[in-house]
Design an enzyme around this catalytic site. Sequence first.
Site, PDB file in Angstrom:
ATOM      1  N   CYS A 104       0.854  -1.190   0.000  1.00  0.00           N
ATOM      2  CA  CYS A 104       0.000   0.000   0.000  1.00  0.00           C
ATOM      3  C   CYS A 104       0.888   1.237   0.000  1.00  0.00           C
ATOM      4  O   CYS A 104       2.098   1.145  -0.046  1.00  0.00           O
ATOM      5  CB  CYS A 104      -0.924  -0.012   1.212  1.00  0.00           C
ATOM      6  SG  CYS A 104      -0.025   0.023   2.780  1.00  0.00           S
ATOM      7  N   SER A 105       0.278   2.391   0.070  1.00  0.00           N
ATOM      8  CA  SER A 105       1.040   3.641  -0.019  1.00  0.00           C
ATOM      9  C   SER A 105       1.425   4.205   1.343  1.00  0.00           C
ATOM     10  O   SER A 105       1.967   5.286   1.423  1.00  0.00           O
ATOM     11  CB  SER A 105       0.218   4.680  -0.780  1.00  0.00           C
ATOM     12  OG  SER A 105      -0.981   4.947  -0.071  1.00  0.00           O
TER      13      SER A 105
END
Length: 100
Positions: free
Chosen positions: A47-48
């Site tokens: 994910c970021s």
Amino acid sequence: PGVRLNGPGGEFRLANNVNVSFDGLLGEQIVLELDALGISVSTGSACSIPARNDPRAIINSVRFSLGPETRKKDLGDVLKVLPKILEKLNSVRGLNTIIS
């Protein structure tokens, strides 16, 4: 010792994903060792969300993702070989300072 869980906890965590950092070791080294044994893992995040805003946690991390085909035996296999890999890589830890 020296192993840290990355990412958020609770409801924001993916149930099939574990991302951990190994202090003093490069994630890519661990990935290569596991790959040589037929175990597929990855570096980086799924994910970021940055890993605690710590750039070293990013290069020291390994992501274990579980899928529908993952069996308990597969997890057991990883848990058998991972300590040996970490011991091996820690024995040559000084080399990491050259490329870290």
